[in-house]
Each structure stands twice: as structure tokens, then as C-alpha cells.
Design an enzyme around this catalytic site. Structure first.
Site, mmCIF file in Angstrom:
data_model
loop_
_atom_site.group_PDB
_atom_site.id
_atom_site.type_symbol
_atom_site.label_atom_id
_atom_site.label_comp_id
_atom_site.label_asym_id
_atom_site.label_seq_id
_atom_site.Cartn_x
_atom_site.Cartn_y
_atom_site.Cartn_z
ATOM 1 N N ARG A 46 -2.042 -4.226 14.161
ATOM 2 C CA ARG A 46 -3.388 -3.737 14.456
ATOM 3 C C ARG A 46 -4.248 -4.815 15.127
ATOM 4 N NH1 ARG A 46 -4.810 -2.457 8.296
ATOM 5 N NH2 ARG A 46 -4.724 -4.556 7.453
ATOM 6 N N LYS A 137 11.462 -9.742 1.982
ATOM 7 C CA LYS A 137 11.157 -9.895 0.562
ATOM 8 C C LYS A 137 9.633 -9.920 0.399
ATOM 9 C CE LYS A 137 10.208 -14.634 -0.182
ATOM 10 N NZ LYS A 137 10.280 -15.842 -0.915
ATOM 11 N N HIS A 167 16.385 -14.935 3.701
ATOM 12 C CA HIS A 167 16.749 -15.908 4.741
ATOM 13 C C HIS A 167 17.552 -17.080 4.195
ATOM 14 C CE1 HIS A 167 13.102 -18.003 3.367
ATOM 15 N NE2 HIS A 167 13.646 -19.077 3.871
ATOM 16 N N GLU A 205 9.998 -28.208 -4.356
ATOM 17 C CA GLU A 205 9.368 -28.573 -3.083
ATOM 18 C C GLU A 205 8.367 -29.711 -3.264
ATOM 19 O OE1 GLU A 205 8.282 -25.255 -0.257
ATOM 20 O OE2 GLU A 205 8.274 -24.199 -2.161
ATOM 21 N N ASP A 224 8.716 -15.395 -6.325
ATOM 22 C CA ASP A 224 8.872 -15.887 -4.952
ATOM 23 C C ASP A 224 10.256 -16.489 -4.711
ATOM 24 O OD1 ASP A 224 7.989 -16.556 -2.320
ATOM 25 O OD2 ASP A 224 7.713 -18.626 -2.972
ATOM 26 N N HIS A 229 15.821 -15.614 -3.791
ATOM 27 C CA HIS A 229 16.727 -16.612 -3.205
ATOM 28 C C HIS A 229 17.715 -17.231 -4.206
ATOM 29 C CE1 HIS A 229 14.032 -16.212 0.082
ATOM 30 N NE2 HIS A 229 13.068 -16.939 -0.437
ATOM 31 N N LYS A 327 6.429 -25.969 -6.746
ATOM 32 C CA LYS A 327 5.691 -26.619 -5.656
ATOM 33 C C LYS A 327 5.035 -27.901 -6.156
ATOM 34 C CE LYS A 327 4.564 -22.527 -2.896
ATOM 35 N NZ LYS A 327 5.384 -22.896 -1.745
HETATM 36 P P1 NDP Z 1 0.687 -11.339 7.300
HETATM 37 O O1 NDP Z 1 -0.371 -10.676 6.491
HETATM 38 O O2 NDP Z 1 0.418 -12.668 7.891
HETATM 39 O O3 NDP Z 1 1.137 -10.387 8.500
HETATM 40 C C1 NDP Z 1 1.240 -8.998 8.391
HETATM 41 C C2 NDP Z 1 0.696 -8.391 9.669
HETATM 42 O O4 NDP Z 1 0.768 -6.974 9.550
HETATM 43 C C3 NDP Z 1 -0.783 -8.753 9.880
HETATM 44 O O5 NDP Z 1 -1.001 -9.076 11.232
HETATM 45 C C4 NDP Z 1 -1.473 -7.463 9.482
HETATM 46 O O6 NDP Z 1 -2.710 -7.265 10.084
HETATM 47 C C5 NDP Z 1 -0.479 -6.446 9.972
HETATM 48 N N1 NDP Z 1 -0.726 -5.157 9.367
HETATM 49 C C6 NDP Z 1 -0.982 -4.853 8.078
HETATM 50 N N2 NDP Z 1 -1.198 -3.526 7.931
HETATM 51 C C7 NDP Z 1 -1.068 -2.985 9.149
HETATM 52 C C8 NDP Z 1 -1.196 -1.661 9.646
HETATM 53 N N3 NDP Z 1 -1.479 -0.622 8.862
HETATM 54 N N4 NDP Z 1 -1.010 -1.465 10.953
HETATM 55 C C9 NDP Z 1 -0.739 -2.484 11.790
HETATM 56 N N5 NDP Z 1 -0.621 -3.758 11.379
HETATM 57 C C10 NDP Z 1 -0.776 -3.998 10.071
HETATM 58 O O7 NDP Z 1 1.987 -11.373 6.378
HETATM 59 P P2 NDP Z 1 3.271 -12.314 6.590
HETATM 60 O O8 NDP Z 1 3.593 -12.356 8.035
HETATM 61 O O9 NDP Z 1 3.068 -13.594 5.878
HETATM 62 O O10 NDP Z 1 4.372 -11.519 5.764
HETATM 63 C C11 NDP Z 1 5.023 -10.366 6.235
HETATM 64 C C12 NDP Z 1 6.207 -10.068 5.322
HETATM 65 O O11 NDP Z 1 7.120 -11.155 5.382
HETATM 66 C C13 NDP Z 1 5.853 -9.926 3.847
HETATM 67 O O12 NDP Z 1 6.718 -8.995 3.256
HETATM 68 C C14 NDP Z 1 6.131 -11.307 3.288
HETATM 69 O O13 NDP Z 1 6.400 -11.284 1.903
HETATM 70 C C15 NDP Z 1 7.364 -11.676 4.085
HETATM 71 N N6 NDP Z 1 7.605 -13.119 4.177
HETATM 72 C C16 NDP Z 1 6.660 -13.938 4.726
HETATM 73 C C17 NDP Z 1 6.911 -15.278 4.835
HETATM 74 C C18 NDP Z 1 5.931 -16.200 5.462
HETATM 75 O O14 NDP Z 1 6.184 -17.411 5.460
HETATM 76 N N7 NDP Z 1 4.837 -15.724 5.994
HETATM 77 C C19 NDP Z 1 8.184 -15.872 4.343
HETATM 78 C C20 NDP Z 1 9.112 -14.919 3.832
HETATM 79 C C21 NDP Z 1 8.815 -13.600 3.754
HETATM 80 P P3 NDP Z 1 -4.045 -7.771 9.286
HETATM 81 O O15 NDP Z 1 -3.989 -9.261 9.321
HETATM 82 O O16 NDP Z 1 -5.153 -7.178 10.080
HETATM 83 O O17 NDP Z 1 -3.946 -7.223 7.898
#
Ligand code: NDP
Length: 473
Positions: A46, A137, A167, A205, A224, A229, A327
Site C-alpha cells: 500500500r 514465519k 531461512h 546474539e 522468534d 529456527h 539478544k
Molecule cells: P513490515 O511491516 O516492514 O512490512 C510489511 C509491508 O506490508 C509494509 O510495507 C506494510 O505496509 C504492507 N502491508 C500491510 N498490510 C497491507 C495491505 N493490506 N495492503 C498492502 N500492503 C500492506 O514487515 P516485515 O517486512 O518486517 O515482515 C514481513 C514478514 O516477514 C512478517 O511475517 C515477518 O514476521 C517476516 N520476517 C521479517 C523479518 C525481518 O527482518 N523484517 C525476518 C524474518 C521474517 P504498512 O507499513 O503501511 O503497514
């Protein structure tokens, strides 16, 4: 071998942290090795982004991992971005319809609760035949929700097309564990309770929260790291001999271990939890976890968790296996440590004891070390520990690159099967309940320390700075 089949990789949540920090660099690391791979990247989120801005994001990630300009240009030229609320059925249908005729891989880089809702919408819309789904996850929040999500996904596509991502399984050393165990004759005969007295599987960590309260404060170390993992690593460490590197074979053997895994003495209160207080990591001053931005102290989130399990089968019964992750610890220890039993008889005449043989497997950077009791330098009747170490080459690509490679090829070797995802929640459920009911005290440890005293035996390698390591997975 580079796959020549063109694939569209649709990243849902393309504006988020995972996409930027891990997924796109992972894809870059894959394309650096397999320069000819045909991938069209489509991002959806979004967030207000243009095709150009998304292309720049891809370019930045690729440049960061050293992809050559020609490959980067080729991928950026076809990369597209669609701004969409993915919970809007019309927008989602439009997005899927616009993905073209290539094989489709949908990667859910979304918050888990949103991913579940998007899958429900996709079921109404329908997906092109053969579409593969990559799920991050945490997979569910407990056994029941994982089971419900599995059922929902399996109504959408067959299990062979579902890739539950862990991963850690893409880290070269985890696959190296299979080679270490089964490609030589040395370790096979001692890989059992007769020779191994206890095991520690740790991911300690030397980094603190690093601004990730939004995710971490709702999860904590047990959910987590241990639930996902470390139980996966345990399954590969403890599994029976594998006949082939077929995905089903590996998944069957891992599930067999997880089905036999129980809390030590069936007691959830042997698990431990703690949270860091102010301290120092190297020269950096670290505030108390509760003072980190975005943390709600009332949640009582643990930043260090430990639990002991037993794999109750003929090979492992009686061997305590400690899973631990935390951590802000003074030393990073990302290791599997197997402590061997003392020799049956030490010839008389030697000075000292023949104890303390250990096998240390560093998850990253990859290395295998044997600490063996041998004759000391100087007086040969004296005994001392010597370390034999083999460093393992880093994988050609990042862990996410490896995971994506398998997913793009439709190979489930590194994916978590439905039953394993449920079993991992089943194993930790009593501990989560004990934490919730305050049956396990929430202890404290200063950032930069080795954690609260008394959690590990004094001779634990995890407490010894001589065996620490620092690279992140
Ligand atoms: P983020 O919140 O950073 O990213 C999620 C994205 O999805 C955001 O840009 C968010 O927008 C968007 N989003 C949410 N709802 C909608 C919607 N209805 N329509 C369109 N876009 C939407 O999360 P992460 O990237 O950190 O994590 C994503 C997944 O990966 C999770 O399951 C997490 O547990 C997993 N993960 C993440 C890790 C990491 O290091 N980040 C490591 C391992 C796993 P908005 O910001 O506007 O809400």
C-alpha cells in the site's frame, strides 16, 4: 544449474523491511550466481511507490550484493510495482490478473495476520495453475492457528506448492550438517546417546533490539527463535540417516524427530526466560530492554529464552538437548555443541582427566571443531584440550537467496512441511503457557553479559569466549 523457466516473483509487502533488507538482496545473491535466470519481479504494497522507485530499490539491493550491471539492468527493466490495498478484493484480483503467463511465485512479505486474510481473498479469486506460495514465519501463533492456516492454504493450492520459509534452512551450514553426518564414517557411529551426553543448540546474539520493537516485543525469543529456527536445526541434527536429498525424505525424517521431541521431564517450568537491562556491547551503551523505543514493559517479553528437550527414541533418549537464544549477549554463539561422554577407561599413568571432548558446529560463519583431550605439550603424560577446526566455505548466496532459489525451482527441500509447522508449536505450547501464567520467573541480565548465572553448566562452550562467533545469519 540455472533454471531457464521464466518465473514471475510477486512480492506482497514490497515496501516493507523484509523485502528491502533480506528478500531483494537474497534474490540479488541468487542472480549473481545464476546470471541467466529469468525472473520478473512484481512488487505490491500500500506504500506509494512508482515503478521507477521500486526499480531503484531492486537496483540498490542488487548493487549491495555485487550483481553485475547487465543482470541488474535486465531485472530492473522488467520490474513493476503496483500500489494496492491487498485486502481489497478487486485490487488483489487485478494484481493477479496482471502477472502474465509465466510461472507465478507469490511471496508473502506481509504481517502474518494480513497474509492469512489475503489468502482467504485469493481463494475466492482463484490462482493460476501451479502458483507457488512463500509464507514467512511466524506461521500461525499456536498449534491450532497453524493447523487452520495449513487447511486454508491447502484449499488454495496443493501442499507441493506451499513453501513455509525458515531461512535458517538456507544457511549453508545447516545443509553442511547433513554432509558432516552422512558423507564420512567418523561421526555416524557416535551420533547417539551412547556417545553423546548432552547437546546445546544456541543462537546467542551480540546485538540488541536494533529498532525492531514493533515485531519483537510481540514475539520474544521463544517464539522468534526456538519455536521456528532452532527446532528445525534440532530436527536435522537428530534425524535418522537420510537416503537421498529428496524434499519428502528430509521432511519425513524431520517430522519423525519433532514427533518424538518432548520437554525434558515433561516439565515446562524447567524453561527459562530473561530480559536484558542496561549494559554495554563492545563500546556501545545499550539501554534496558524496557527503555528501548516501542517496548511495552507490561508485555514481559523475554529477550533470552532457554528450554531443554528430549528426543524420545532409541537413538537419543536420556540426552538433554538445550535450545537457547537471546539478544544483547556479550558473546555471539551461533552453535550446535555436542558434548561427548568420557572414555570408558583412561590408562593409568596419565595426569588429569580425559573429559571435555566436544564437537562444535558453528552455524555462521561455518566451521566444525573438535575439542579433544590429548597429550599436553611439554609433559606427554599430562592431558589437555586441543582444537581441530575445519572452516566451511560460506554459501555462494545468502540464506534468502538459497531459499528463493529452491522456491523459484519448485523444490521444497528447504521448506517447512505442514506437519512440522504444527509440531513446532505443539512442542513449545506448554512453555508459552507457563510463561503466560508466570510459572517461570522473568529474570534479568545486563546487556553484554553471558546471561543470568546458573542457566548453563559451568563447562558450557556457550560461556567461553574462546569459542564465540559473530556473523549474523
Ligand atoms: P513490515 O511491516 O516492514 O512490512 C510489511 C509491508 O506490508 C509494509 O510495507 C506494510 O505496509 C504492507 N502491508 C500491510 N498490510 C497491507 C495491505 N493490506 N495492503 C498492502 N500492503 C500492506 O514487515 P516485515 O517486512 O518486517 O515482515 C514481513 C514478514 O516477514 C512478517 O511475517 C515477518 O514476521 C517476516 N520476517 C521479517 C523479518 C525481518 O527482518 N523484517 C525476518 C524474518 C521474517 P504498512 O507499513 O503501511 O503497514
Amino acid at each position: 544449474m540455472t533454471s531457464t523457466k521464466p518465473v514471475t516473483l510477486l512480492v506482497l509487502g514490497a515496501g516493507g523491511d523484509l523485502t528491502k533488507r533480506l528478500l531483494l538482496p537474497g534474490l540479488g545473491s541468487l542472480l549473481k550466481v545464476e546470471t541467466g535466470r529469468q525472473v520478473t519481479v512484481v512488487g505490491a504494497d500500500r506504500a506509494e511507490l512508482t515503478d521507477k522507485a521500486f526499480g531503484a530499490l531492486v537496483r540498490g539491493a542488487f548493487e549491495g550484493v555485487g550483481v553485475n550491471k547487465r543482470t541488474t539492468d535486465r531485472i530492473v527493466r522488467t520490474a513493476r510495482y503496483q500500489q494496492a490495498d491487498l485486502l481489497d478484493p478487486a485490487a488483489l484480483a487485478d494484481l493477479i490478473a496482471g502477472c502474465g503467463d509465466d510461472e507465478l511465485v507469490i511471496y508473502f512479505a506481509l504481517p502474518p495476520s494480513i497474509a492469512v486474510k489475503v489468502c482467504a481473498e485469493l481463494q475466492k479469486i482463484g490462482l493460476p495453475k501451479g502458483t507457488r506460495l512463500g509464507l514467512e514465519k511466524p506461521f500461525g501463533t499456536d498449534e491450532a492457528s497453524a493447523r487452520a492456516f495449513n487447511k486454508q492454504l491447502q484449499r488454495l493450492v496443493p501442499e507441493e506448492q506451499i513453501f513455509r520459509v525458515d531461512h535458517f534452512l538456507g544457511v549453508a551450514t545447516v545443509l553442511n550438517l547433513i554432509g558432516l553426518r552422512f558423507a564420512n564414517r567418523i561421526l555416524q557411529p557416535i551420533w547417539n546417546a551412547e556417545h553423546i551426553e548432552r547437546v546445546e543448540i544456541a543462537y546467542d546474539e551480540d546485538l540488541a533490539l536494533e529498532g525492531r520493537a514493533g515485531y519483537y516485543d510481540g514475539a520474544g525469543a521463544l517464539r522468534d527463535m526456538l519455536q521456528s529456527h532452532l527446532l528445525q536445526v534440532l530436527a536435522i541434527f537428530a534425524m535418522e540417516p537420510i537416503a537421498s536429498l529428496e524434499p519428502q525424505e528430509l521432511a519425513d525424517l524431520k517430522a519423525q524427530v519433532l514427533r518424538a521431541t518432548h520437554l525434558w521431564e515433561d516439565d515446562p517450568t524447567q524453561a527459562k526466560r530473561a530480559r536484558y537491562t542496561a549494559g554495554k556491547l563492545g563500546r556501545r551503551k545499550i539501554p534496558s530492554y524496557v527503555d528501548e523505543q516501542g517496548v511495552d514493559p507490561k508485555r514481559k517479553t523475554e529477550t533470552l529464552a532457554q528450554m531443554t528437550v528430549e528426543v524420545r527414541n532409541n537413538r537419543w533418549t536420556g540426552v538433554p538437548i538445550v535450545l537457547r537464544s537471546g539478544k544483547a549477549l556479550g558473546q555471539a554463539h551461533k552453535q550446535i555443541v555436542a558434548y561427548l561422554r568420557p572414555v570408558a577407561h583412561l590408562p593409568s599413568g596419565f595426569i588429569g582427566e580425559a573429559t571435555g571432548d566436544v564437537l562444535i558446529i558453528d552455524v555462521k560463519p561455518g566451521a566444525v571443531s573438535f575439542r579433544l583431550t590429548m597429550n599436553a605439550e611439554g609433559d606427554p603424560l599430562d592431558l589437555e584440550h586441543k582444537l581441530l577446526t575445519a572452516e566451511l566455505a560460506d554459501g555462494q548466496m545468502t540464506a534468502y537467496g538459497e531459499v528463493l532459489r529452491h522456491m523459484l525451482d519448485g523444490n521444497q527441500l528447504l521448506s517447512v512441511r505442514a506437519d512440522a509447522a504444527e509440531l513446532c508449536w505443539h512442542i513449545v505450547a506448554p512453555v508459552l503457557a507457563a510463561f503466560e501464567a508466570n510459572k517461570v520467573p522473568l529474570e534479568e541480565y545486563p546487556a553484554g553479559s553471558t546471561g543470568p548465572d546458573g542457566w548453563l553448566p559451568k563447562d558450557s562452550v556457550l560461556l567461553d569466549s574462546a569459542y564465540g562467533n559473530s556473523a549474523a545469519v
